[in-house]
Design a protein around this motif. Structure first.
Motif, PDB file in Angstrom:
ATOM      1  N   LEU A 140     -23.287  63.649 143.596  1.00  0.00           N
ATOM      2  CA  LEU A 140     -21.978  64.421 143.962  1.00  0.00           C
ATOM      3  C   LEU A 140     -21.078  64.773 142.835  1.00  0.00           C
ATOM      4  O   LEU A 140     -20.417  65.765 142.542  1.00  0.00           O
ATOM      5  CB  LEU A 140     -21.271  63.732 145.170  1.00  0.00           C
ATOM      6  N   GLU A 141     -21.013  63.704 141.809  1.00  0.00           N
ATOM      7  CA  GLU A 141     -20.292  63.989 140.747  1.00  0.00           C
ATOM      8  C   GLU A 141     -20.828  64.972 139.968  1.00  0.00           C
ATOM      9  O   GLU A 141     -19.915  65.855 139.276  1.00  0.00           O
ATOM     10  CB  GLU A 141     -20.216  62.547 139.762  1.00  0.00           C
ATOM     11  N   ARG A 142     -21.950  65.154 139.785  1.00  0.00           N
ATOM     12  CA  ARG A 142     -22.580  66.361 139.069  1.00  0.00           C
ATOM     13  C   ARG A 142     -22.357  67.652 139.570  1.00  0.00           C
ATOM     14  O   ARG A 142     -22.121  68.599 138.914  1.00  0.00           O
ATOM     15  CB  ARG A 142     -24.050  66.093 138.636  1.00  0.00           C
ATOM     16  N   ARG A 143     -22.366  67.599 141.036  1.00  0.00           N
ATOM     17  CA  ARG A 143     -22.158  68.845 141.586  1.00  0.00           C
ATOM     18  C   ARG A 143     -20.561  69.357 141.437  1.00  0.00           C
ATOM     19  O   ARG A 143     -20.385  70.376 141.517  1.00  0.00           O
ATOM     20  CB  ARG A 143     -22.557  68.649 143.328  1.00  0.00           C
ATOM     21  N   ALA A 144     -19.746  68.119 141.464  1.00  0.00           N
ATOM     22  CA  ALA A 144     -18.490  68.339 141.358  1.00  0.00           C
ATOM     23  C   ALA A 144     -18.147  69.151 140.049  1.00  0.00           C
ATOM     24  O   ALA A 144     -17.165  69.906 139.826  1.00  0.00           O
ATOM     25  CB  ALA A 144     -17.765  67.065 141.250  1.00  0.00           C
ATOM     26  N   GLY A 145     -19.115  68.522 138.973  1.00  0.00           N
ATOM     27  CA  GLY A 145     -18.789  69.192 137.522  1.00  0.00           C
ATOM     28  C   GLY A 145     -19.230  70.898 137.393  1.00  0.00           C
ATOM     29  O   GLY A 145     -18.585  71.604 136.896  1.00  0.00           O
ATOM     30  N   TRP A 146     -20.377  71.122 138.308  1.00  0.00           N
ATOM     31  CA  TRP A 146     -20.674  72.473 138.666  1.00  0.00           C
ATOM     32  C   TRP A 146     -19.455  73.147 139.326  1.00  0.00           C
ATOM     33  O   TRP A 146     -19.140  74.515 138.729  1.00  0.00           O
ATOM     34  CB  TRP A 146     -22.000  72.549 139.230  1.00  0.00           C
ATOM     35  N   ILE A 147     -18.968  72.462 140.478  1.00  0.00           N
ATOM     36  CA  ILE A 147     -17.968  73.369 141.026  1.00  0.00           C
ATOM     37  C   ILE A 147     -16.666  73.416 139.938  1.00  0.00           C
ATOM     38  O   ILE A 147     -16.095  74.605 140.097  1.00  0.00           O
ATOM     39  CB  ILE A 147     -17.360  72.419 142.244  1.00  0.00           C
ATOM     40  N   ASP A 148     -16.224  72.779 139.281  1.00  0.00           N
ATOM     41  CA  ASP A 148     -15.290  72.762 138.349  1.00  0.00           C
ATOM     42  C   ASP A 148     -15.492  73.908 137.364  1.00  0.00           C
ATOM     43  O   ASP A 148     -14.736  74.728 136.832  1.00  0.00           O
ATOM     44  CB  ASP A 148     -14.935  71.744 137.518  1.00  0.00           C
ATOM     45  N   LEU A 149     -16.714  74.092 137.028  1.00  0.00           N
ATOM     46  CA  LEU A 149     -17.162  75.261 135.881  1.00  0.00           C
ATOM     47  C   LEU A 149     -17.010  76.411 136.622  1.00  0.00           C
ATOM     48  O   LEU A 149     -16.431  77.584 136.005  1.00  0.00           O
ATOM     49  CB  LEU A 149     -18.823  74.904 135.532  1.00  0.00           C
ATOM     50  N   ILE A 150     -17.399  76.465 137.836  1.00  0.00           N
ATOM     51  CA  ILE A 150     -17.269  77.929 138.697  1.00  0.00           C
ATOM     52  C   ILE A 150     -15.853  78.291 139.020  1.00  0.00           C
ATOM     53  O   ILE A 150     -15.190  79.403 138.630  1.00  0.00           O
ATOM     54  CB  ILE A 150     -18.022  77.781 140.138  1.00  0.00           C
ATOM     55  N   ARG A 151     -14.979  77.260 139.260  1.00  0.00           N
ATOM     56  CA  ARG A 151     -13.573  77.334 139.440  1.00  0.00           C
ATOM     57  C   ARG A 151     -12.678  77.665 138.039  1.00  0.00           C
ATOM     58  O   ARG A 151     -12.086  78.674 138.077  1.00  0.00           O
ATOM     59  CB  ARG A 151     -12.883  75.910 139.776  1.00  0.00           C
ATOM     60  N   ALA A 152     -13.263  77.361 137.051  1.00  0.00           N
ATOM     61  CA  ALA A 152     -12.713  77.769 135.655  1.00  0.00           C
ATOM     62  C   ALA A 152     -12.928  78.934 135.152  1.00  0.00           C
ATOM     63  O   ALA A 152     -12.211  79.643 134.996  1.00  0.00           O
ATOM     64  CB  ALA A 152     -13.232  76.836 134.534  1.00  0.00           C
ATOM     65  N   GLU A 153     -14.243  79.491 135.634  1.00  0.00           N
ATOM     66  CA  GLU A 153     -14.658  80.898 135.402  1.00  0.00           C
ATOM     67  C   GLU A 153     -13.890  81.786 136.317  1.00  0.00           C
ATOM     68  O   GLU A 153     -13.156  82.829 135.932  1.00  0.00           O
ATOM     69  CB  GLU A 153     -15.923  81.210 135.697  1.00  0.00           C
ATOM     70  N   ALA A 154     -13.690  81.525 137.530  1.00  0.00           N
ATOM     71  CA  ALA A 154     -12.815  82.395 138.616  1.00  0.00           C
ATOM     72  C   ALA A 154     -11.379  82.530 138.138  1.00  0.00           C
ATOM     73  O   ALA A 154     -10.794  83.310 138.202  1.00  0.00           O
ATOM     74  CB  ALA A 154     -13.132  81.505 139.989  1.00  0.00           C
ATOM     75  N   ASP A 155     -10.687  81.265 137.686  1.00  0.00           N
ATOM     76  CA  ASP A 155      -9.325  81.215 137.171  1.00  0.00           C
ATOM     77  C   ASP A 155      -9.392  82.108 135.945  1.00  0.00           C
ATOM     78  O   ASP A 155      -8.341  82.895 136.041  1.00  0.00           O
ATOM     79  CB  ASP A 155      -9.059  79.904 136.899  1.00  0.00           C
ATOM     80  N   ALA A 156     -10.120  82.213 135.202  1.00  0.00           N
ATOM     81  CA  ALA A 156     -10.142  82.762 134.031  1.00  0.00           C
ATOM     82  C   ALA A 156     -10.236  84.440 134.326  1.00  0.00           C
ATOM     83  O   ALA A 156      -9.285  85.158 134.056  1.00  0.00           O
ATOM     84  CB  ALA A 156     -11.191  82.621 132.968  1.00  0.00           C
ATOM     85  N   ALA A 157     -11.084  84.365 135.389  1.00  0.00           N
ATOM     86  CA  ALA A 157     -11.367  85.905 135.684  1.00  0.00           C
ATOM     87  C   ALA A 157     -10.010  86.438 136.378  1.00  0.00           C
ATOM     88  O   ALA A 157      -9.398  87.514 136.163  1.00  0.00           O
ATOM     89  CB  ALA A 157     -12.379  86.138 136.899  1.00  0.00           C
ATOM     90  N   ALA A 158      -9.439  85.769 137.273  1.00  0.00           N
ATOM     91  CA  ALA A 158      -8.022  85.977 137.847  1.00  0.00           C
ATOM     92  C   ALA A 158      -6.910  86.055 136.887  1.00  0.00           C
ATOM     93  O   ALA A 158      -6.138  87.117 137.023  1.00  0.00           O
ATOM     94  CB  ALA A 158      -7.635  84.961 138.861  1.00  0.00           C
ATOM     95  N   ALA A 159      -6.876  85.370 135.899  1.00  0.00           N
ATOM     96  CA  ALA A 159      -5.821  85.350 134.921  1.00  0.00           C
ATOM     97  C   ALA A 159      -6.046  86.714 133.928  1.00  0.00           C
ATOM     98  O   ALA A 159      -5.177  87.476 133.515  1.00  0.00           O
ATOM     99  CB  ALA A 159      -6.214  84.378 133.612  1.00  0.00           C
ATOM    100  N   ARG A 160      -7.267  87.398 133.868  1.00  0.00           N
ATOM    101  CA  ARG A 160      -7.515  88.565 133.057  1.00  0.00           C
ATOM    102  C   ARG A 160      -7.451  89.929 134.083  1.00  0.00           C
ATOM    103  O   ARG A 160      -7.446  90.784 133.865  1.00  0.00           O
ATOM    104  CB  ARG A 160      -9.069  88.732 132.772  1.00  0.00           C
ATOM    105  N   GLY A 161      -6.912  89.574 135.387  1.00  0.00           N
ATOM    106  CA  GLY A 161      -6.941  90.663 136.352  1.00  0.00           C
ATOM    107  C   GLY A 161      -8.239  91.229 137.294  1.00  0.00           C
ATOM    108  O   GLY A 161      -8.345  92.130 137.705  1.00  0.00           O
TER     109      GLY A 161
END
Length: 221
Positions: A140-161
């Motif tokens: 679950l910790e490793r899966r959480a790491g992948w979730i965090d990576l996806i969230r970071a990519e999504a947040d960066a995309a949102a910041a770029r519009g």
């Protein structure tokens, strides 16, 4: 459960004790990838069988590990590390690309890495399941790491519009389940598609999350 024995020190055959230890550990993990990830599987492998496959002794096994569960834990982390390295390299290489191309590059790297060797799929999605509370927590910790990576990519995309601004915690958690499930089923032969088609489907799903119906990108000033 036996404790770890003390490994020998000093140089031998031109190698330091640390170098010999690293080589022994690699040989045990290589053997575990074959036995756990193919046949007979983790639950039917013994310390003696793993040691024989590694070309080492059971005494040397206990110099490196306390149990077979320790080997499985280390192997699970290694398989995840290989995939994460591939993803981070792809993300760096796709820096500055539009969202669709960047997402495709990242998921193609992940899918290509984890499916390149069917044994890695089995370690990640089959053998690790239900072994112990400790390994379930690690999974679950490793899966959480992948979730965090996806969230970071999504947040960066949102910041770029390029994506809708929102809390991506729940969508990323649901999406990683789709990624893992689809890749496992594809590798098992239950999905009649090419790997490129699988990646394209994952990208479409991600874009549906990032760009929900009714959302329009902000107008450039």
């Amino acid at each position: 459960m036996p404790g770890r024995l003390r490994a020998p020190t000093g140089r031998y055959a031109g190698k330091s004790a640390e170098e010999r230890q690293a080589e022994r550990r690699r040989r045990f993990l290589d053997a575990a990838l074959q036995l756990f990830g193919d046949s007979p599987g983790y639950r039917c492998t013994t310390v003696a069988a793993l040691s024989e496959a590694a070309g080492l002794s059971t005494r040397q096994f206990y110099e490196e590990f306390r149990s077979l569960e320790d080997v499985l834990a280390a192997l699970h982390l290694q398989v995840n590390a290989w995939a994460e390295e591939a993803v981070r390299k792809a993300a760096a290489g796709a820096a500055g690309l539009p969202l669709v191309e960047r997402a495709a590059a990242i998921f193609r790297a992940y899918a290509g890495n984890v499916t390149a060797d069917p044994r890695r799929i089995r370690i990640t999605f089959v053998e690790i399941i239900g072994v112990s509370p400790r390994l379930e927590e690690q999974r679950l910790e490793r899966r959480a790491g992948w979730i965090d990576l996806i969230r970071a990519e999504a947040d960066a995309a949102a910041a770029r519009g390029e994506a809708a601004p929102r809390d991506y915690r729940l969508p990323a958690t649901g999406f990683i389940g789709s990624v893992n499930g689809l890749l496992h089923d594809w590798s098992a032969g239950w999905v009649d598609a090419t790997l490129d088609e699988v990646v394209d489907e994952l990208v479409r799903q991600l874009l549906g999350i990032l760009r929900p119906p009714g959302w329009t990108p902000p107008t450039a000033p």
